[in-house]
Design a protein around this motif. Structure first.
Motif, PDB file in Angstrom:
ATOM      1  N   UNK A 199       0.815  -1.215   0.000  1.00  0.00           N
ATOM      2  CA  UNK A 199       0.000   0.000   0.000  1.00  0.00           C
ATOM      3  C   UNK A 199       0.846   1.261   0.000  1.00  0.00           C
ATOM      4  N   UNK A 200       0.177   2.399  -0.144  1.00  0.00           N
ATOM      5  CA  UNK A 200       0.927   3.648  -0.280  1.00  0.00           C
ATOM      6  C   UNK A 200       1.607   4.059   1.010  1.00  0.00           C
ATOM      7  N   UNK A 201       1.070   3.617   2.161  1.00  0.00           N
ATOM      8  CA  UNK A 201       1.716   3.989   3.421  1.00  0.00           C
ATOM      9  C   UNK A 201       2.805   3.001   3.814  1.00  0.00           C
ATOM     10  N   UNK A 202       2.734   1.778   3.300  1.00  0.00           N
ATOM     11  CA  UNK A 202       3.681   0.752   3.706  1.00  0.00           C
ATOM     12  C   UNK A 202       4.870   0.592   2.775  1.00  0.00           C
ATOM     13  N   UNK A 203       4.953   1.443   1.784  1.00  0.00           N
ATOM     14  CA  UNK A 203       6.030   1.356   0.810  1.00  0.00           C
ATOM     15  C   UNK A 203       7.342   1.819   1.444  1.00  0.00           C
ATOM     16  N   UNK A 204       8.254   0.888   1.652  1.00  0.00           N
ATOM     17  CA  UNK A 204       9.525   1.229   2.299  1.00  0.00           C
ATOM     18  C   UNK A 204      10.518   1.851   1.321  1.00  0.00           C
ATOM     19  N   UNK A 206      10.033   4.406  -0.836  1.00  0.00           N
ATOM     20  CA  UNK A 206       9.926   5.854  -0.816  1.00  0.00           C
ATOM     21  C   UNK A 206       8.865   6.187   0.237  1.00  0.00           C
ATOM     22  N   UNK A 207       9.291   6.263   1.504  1.00  0.00           N
ATOM     23  CA  UNK A 207       8.306   6.404   2.584  1.00  0.00           C
ATOM     24  C   UNK A 207       7.374   7.598   2.368  1.00  0.00           C
ATOM     25  N   UNK A 208       6.109   7.367   2.645  1.00  0.00           N
ATOM     26  CA  UNK A 208       5.090   8.399   2.465  1.00  0.00           C
ATOM     27  C   UNK A 208       5.395   9.582   3.381  1.00  0.00           C
ATOM     28  N   UNK A 209       5.198  10.801   2.892  1.00  0.00           N
ATOM     29  CA  UNK A 209       5.525  11.982   3.716  1.00  0.00           C
ATOM     30  C   UNK A 209       4.758  12.036   5.038  1.00  0.00           C
ATOM     31  N   UNK A 210       3.618  11.357   5.110  1.00  0.00           N
ATOM     32  CA  UNK A 210       2.817  11.434   6.338  1.00  0.00           C
ATOM     33  C   UNK A 210       3.584  10.849   7.527  1.00  0.00           C
ATOM     34  N   UNK A 211       4.551   9.992   7.265  1.00  0.00           N
ATOM     35  CA  UNK A 211       5.299   9.383   8.372  1.00  0.00           C
ATOM     36  C   UNK A 211       6.069  10.415   9.189  1.00  0.00           C
ATOM     37  N   UNK A 212       6.303  11.587   8.612  1.00  0.00           N
ATOM     38  CA  UNK A 212       7.054  12.614   9.348  1.00  0.00           C
ATOM     39  C   UNK A 212       6.164  13.429  10.279  1.00  0.00           C
ATOM     40  N   UNK A 252       9.230  -0.641  11.483  1.00  0.00           N
ATOM     41  CA  UNK A 252       9.907   0.599  11.872  1.00  0.00           C
ATOM     42  C   UNK A 252       9.519   1.806  11.028  1.00  0.00           C
ATOM     43  N   UNK A 253       8.895   1.543   9.884  1.00  0.00           N
ATOM     44  CA  UNK A 253       8.443   2.654   9.050  1.00  0.00           C
ATOM     45  C   UNK A 253       7.359   3.462   9.755  1.00  0.00           C
ATOM     46  N   UNK A 254       6.661   2.797  10.643  1.00  0.00           N
ATOM     47  CA  UNK A 254       5.495   3.419  11.271  1.00  0.00           C
ATOM     48  C   UNK A 254       5.824   3.908  12.668  1.00  0.00           C
TER      49      UNK A 254
ATOM     50  N   UNK B  57      15.287   0.683  -2.989  1.00  0.00           N
ATOM     51  CA  UNK B  57      15.987   0.436  -1.719  1.00  0.00           C
ATOM     52  C   UNK B  57      15.543  -0.836  -1.013  1.00  0.00           C
ATOM     53  N   UNK B  58      14.251  -1.104  -0.987  1.00  0.00           N
ATOM     54  CA  UNK B  58      13.771  -2.287  -0.268  1.00  0.00           C
ATOM     55  C   UNK B  58      13.979  -3.572  -1.055  1.00  0.00           C
ATOM     56  N   UNK B  59      14.402  -3.455  -2.315  1.00  0.00           N
ATOM     57  CA  UNK B  59      14.617  -4.637  -3.156  1.00  0.00           C
ATOM     58  C   UNK B  59      16.092  -4.945  -3.310  1.00  0.00           C
ATOM     59  N   UNK B  60      16.933  -4.203  -2.654  1.00  0.00           N
ATOM     60  CA  UNK B  60      18.363  -4.283  -2.948  1.00  0.00           C
ATOM     61  C   UNK B  60      18.947  -5.654  -2.720  1.00  0.00           C
ATOM     62  N   UNK B  61      18.368  -6.407  -1.816  1.00  0.00           N
ATOM     63  CA  UNK B  61      18.936  -7.710  -1.524  1.00  0.00           C
ATOM     64  C   UNK B  61      18.412  -8.825  -2.397  1.00  0.00           C
ATOM     65  N   UNK B  62      17.412  -8.500  -3.271  1.00  0.00           N
ATOM     66  CA  UNK B  62      16.789  -9.558  -4.061  1.00  0.00           C
ATOM     67  C   UNK B  62      17.568  -9.844  -5.330  1.00  0.00           C
ATOM     68  N   UNK B  63      17.173 -10.904  -5.973  1.00  0.00           N
ATOM     69  CA  UNK B  63      17.755 -11.230  -7.263  1.00  0.00           C
ATOM     70  C   UNK B  63      19.079 -11.952  -7.112  1.00  0.00           C
TER      71      UNK B  63
END
Lengths: 394, 375
Positions: A199-204, A206-212, A252-254, B57-63
């Motif tokens: 999802x858009x909030x769980x994308x590690x 490019x973390x969503x700006x809302x996390x700040x 840890x993203x959250x 970044x989160x995929x860097x370890x794959x492949x």
């Protein structure tokens, strides 16, 4: 959007080159409010649908508002949004937009951390501002922004869109006409899988700006919680409050992914309780609002509207429960069909946003009080700050 | 999943060896850890190219683990951060990355804004050679005549409002590619058909899940398929030629499909002979076409076009997947000097073997998985 339209010449380029007719758009509609949109993320589709007169929730009101420009840091995003909604100009620089377009109203739909800076810029350029929530990260930031608006003699308002959804209006009416009796408690529950990595909030990546924001991802929902509670209670000060902010996913993203908050205030007719619950782990997606009064209660789900009302009915105390079952059963069947129709006809829970924008533009055109006032925004910001205070936390 | 043990694959015609390639270059591959990207990187390695694999970044370890000829950079194309620096020393970019999941705005950000950022970074870094991976989805299928040949001159969809998010975003992406070419850069746009291979044999050109069954649409339409390794080789050949002014490849659009394309039935039967496939219900194409057309007419005339129906009931999307058409790879074969090495049978057998190897690798690696990873 057609393939050909994306290649249409950018009028902004003409303007910059001095070859364009930079004011021609207003020549024939000089009495309309000129609106600009900053930020072309997903919520921009709702704002632009309204501005372009395509809303299916409010009657098109040609001549009252005209979208004149879209702005985004990404040129292709700005261009695509402009072409899709027939907005004549698009920019990547807000200052240039303000200089060339001189909009009457700017919709700020960018990440929350940019709101204060961009809103100030627009107010100082002479534009009213309609800002997505949260307009500011704290009451102090909000007060500073309201000072800017005052000094510029401009207005700023925040999207409290769900307060305008018909289901909420219906429950308000039940309170106002005494059907539910005196207000005792409001319970609001949002269940959304925000921690899903897809999802858009769980994308590690490019973390969503809302996390700040201070409440992390839940800050995206605190305005909804607080505005809905205060919509029913009025500007009650909750002198007792406790909030458990948790990160149950341990991702840890959250900062937080779970909120359980209790507030107790003194209303005109006695104590009022408020309860907020945000849960990222339960299912299915839910946005329920339940309002308890001294005579009965009503609840709805804003994602799948079905208002259930439990009140004394004909037949006295013996038959009222059965009468409630029958009445609410019939309502459930009716809404089951209606919600299928809503899904097919793409009627989203954002209908309240369209209704709020409609009222806002009417007020701006006539000089009336905006539907979401400065005091409404202050009360929301104050309550959110209160829940985040260390002394409040469980 | 494997139904019959795959026989030893006779790959004398398809075995490829590392070559001493006179056109060695530093290739930069976006999406290099994905389904196609892995094969592209492997093919680049076989042909002696040094590669820089851009991974999120989160995929860097794959492949695959990194090789001496393979550098990895951690970037997210949705952000401009670090992109220019990551292109240092690169000769040619192969842009595979795209977002196929999520709502329109998520796909727009991943596919369109990502491409915009990449092209801007290439300009700033002085990298002008681009192998741009598009898709067969960009063509206008609704207005194509049944049986018509779809080639590079066929019109693209100029009114894609009712197409899916993928087609709409890839169409905008192609515009960015063309803008980049008009700015004086060497660009070849490759439009692969449906790319099949390991774990992607039973795919969307056959039909859709329908409860516990699979709803197949039509039997006799030719499938515009390309096996992932065939496609990867075409991509690397394009990368080798795009920087060569004598190749006349810059500015070209090439459709990438294999030779001897099967019909839906032929393909389904061959796949079903190798793997378990779901129980199917087949609806003839004319029936589905008539139903979706009636629904669209009703929507337009009675509901002002505001109703939204599942993709199979939207002619604009249905035609893009199931309309009986013809396809050619003649232009790609001529300009790339490319011959798809794997036949359909070889490709399916290789896919099944790769799936089996992948499962056994995962199985043997299980003791190494930590408790946290299992949750």
């Amino acid at each position: 959007m057609s393939q050909s339209t994306i290649t249409k010449p950018d009028r902004h380029d003409d303007i910059r080159d001095g070859t364009g007719d930079e004011r021609s758009f207003t020549d024939d509609i000089s009495l309309t409010l000129r609106a600009a949109v900053v930020g072309t993320g997903s919520i921009s589709s709702e704002h632009l649908t309204f501005l372009s007169g395509r809303s299916r929730f409010v009657d098109a009101t040609p001549g009252r508002v005209a979208p004149v420009a879209v702005c985004d840091l990404s040129p292709v995003s700005a261009r695509y949004a402009a072409e899709t909604f027939d907005v004549p100009n698009h920019y990547t620089d807000l200052e240039r937009l303000l200089e060339f377009e001189r909009p009457d109203v700017v919709h700020i739909l960018t990440p929350p951390s940019t709101h204060v800076q961009l809103a100030s810029l627009c107010l100082e350029a002479g534009a009213h501002v309609i800002c997505e929530k949260p307009v500011a990260a704290s009451i102090d930031e909000l007060e500073a922004l309201l000072d800017v608006a005052d000094s510029c003699d401009r207005k700023i308002t925040e999207s409290h869109n769900y307060c305008f959804n018909p289901a909420i209006t219906d429950i308000s009416r039940l309170l106002d006409d005494g059907t539910l009796g005196q207000l005792r408690e409001v319970e609001i529950r949002i269940v959304l899988p925000v921690t899903d990595t897809g999802g858009r909030f769980g994308d590690a990546n490019l973390p969503h700006p809302i996390h700040s924001m201070p409440a992390g991802v839940i800050h995206d929902f605190t305005t909804h919680f607080a505005s809905l509670l205060l919509h029913f209670t009025g500007h009650v000060r909750f002198h007792r409050a406790a909030a458990a902010w948790s990160n149950h996913s341990t991702n840890p993203l959250f900062r937080f992914d779970d909120l359980d908050a209790l507030m107790i205030g003194e209303g005109p007719d006695g104590p009022i309780h408020g309860r907020f619950r945000f849960d990222a782990g339960a299912g299915p997606d839910t946005f329920t609002v339940r309002v308890y009064g001294s005579r009965g209660w009503a609840e709805t789900d804003l994602f799948q509207p079905n208002t259930r009302v439990v009140i004394p009915r004909a037949g006295g105390s013996q038959l009222s429960p059965i009468a409630n079952h029958v009445a609410n059963g019939a309502e459930l069947i009716r809404n089951g069909v209606a919600n299928l129709g809503r899904k097919v006809m793409q009627r989203t829970p954002y209908e309240g946003l369209h209704l709020m924008l409609d009222e806002t533009y009417r007020a701006l055109a006539t000089g009336d009080t905006l539907p979401v006032t400065n005091d409404d925004m202050r009360a929301v910001a104050r309550l959110v700050d209160q829940l985040l205070e260390e002394k409040t936390r469980l | 999943m494997t139904k019959r043990a795959s026989s030893p694959i006779l790959r004398s015609a398809t075995t490829r060896k590392s070559s001493s390639n006179p056109n060695r270059a530093r290739l930069y591959v976006t999406g290099g850890t994905g389904f196609v990207g892995r094969e592209v990187v492997a093919e680049a390695r076989r042909r002696g190219h040094a590669t820089t694999v851009a991974t999120r970044p989160a995929s860097s370890g794959r492949g695959d683990p990194g090789r001496s000829s393979e550098a990895r950079v951690s970037v997210d194309l949705r952000s401009r951060h670090g992109l220019v620096e990551s292109l240092d020393g690169v000769d040619t970019v192969i842009h595979l990355a795209a977002t196929k999941e999520g709502d329109f705005h998520s796909q727009f950000a991943g596919t369109v804004v990502g491409t915009e950022n990449l092209l801007a970074a290439m300009t700033n870094a002085g990298v002008s050679n681009l192998v741009a991976i598009s898709t067969f989805s960009v063509y206008d299928y609704l207005h194509a005549t049944p049986g018509q040949l779809i080639d590079e001159r066929s019109p693209i969809d100029r009114n894609p409002a009712l197409r899916d998010e993928y087609a709409r975003t890839k169409l905008v992406q192609e515009e960015l590619y063309r803008d980049f070419a008009r700015a004086g850069n060497q660009v070849v746009i490759l439009r692969p058909g449906m790319i099949y291979g390991p774990n992607n044999l039973w795919h969307a050109l056959l039909g859709s899940d329908f409860g516990s069954r699979f709803l197949r649409i039509g039997r006799n339409a030719t499938l515009p398929l390309t096996y992932v390794e065939n496609c990867a080789e075409a991509i690397i050949l394009a990368a080798e030629r795009i920087s060569d002014p004598d190749s006349a490849l810059a500015g070209e659009v090439l459709n990438i499909v294999d030779d001897n394309l099967p019909t839906q039935d032929e393909y389904a039967i061959e796949v079903a002979a190798h793997i378990d496939v779901p129980p199917t219900v087949t609806v003839p194409w004319p029936v589905m076409n008539a139903v979706s057309s009636a629904i669209k007419a009703t929507n337009l005339h009675l509901l002002h076009g505001r109703a939204k129906f599942p993709g199979l009931l939207v002619p604009d999307r249905l035609h893009a997947r199931f309309k009986p058409l013809r396809y050619t790879n003649a232009r790609a074969k001529r300009l790339l000097n490319w011959t798809p090495r794997f036949t359909l049978v070889e490709a399916i057998e290789a896919s099944v073997e790769a799936e089996a190897n992948s499962r056994s690798t995962r199985h043997s690696a299980e003791p190494l998985v930590s408790f946290e990873d299992r949750r």
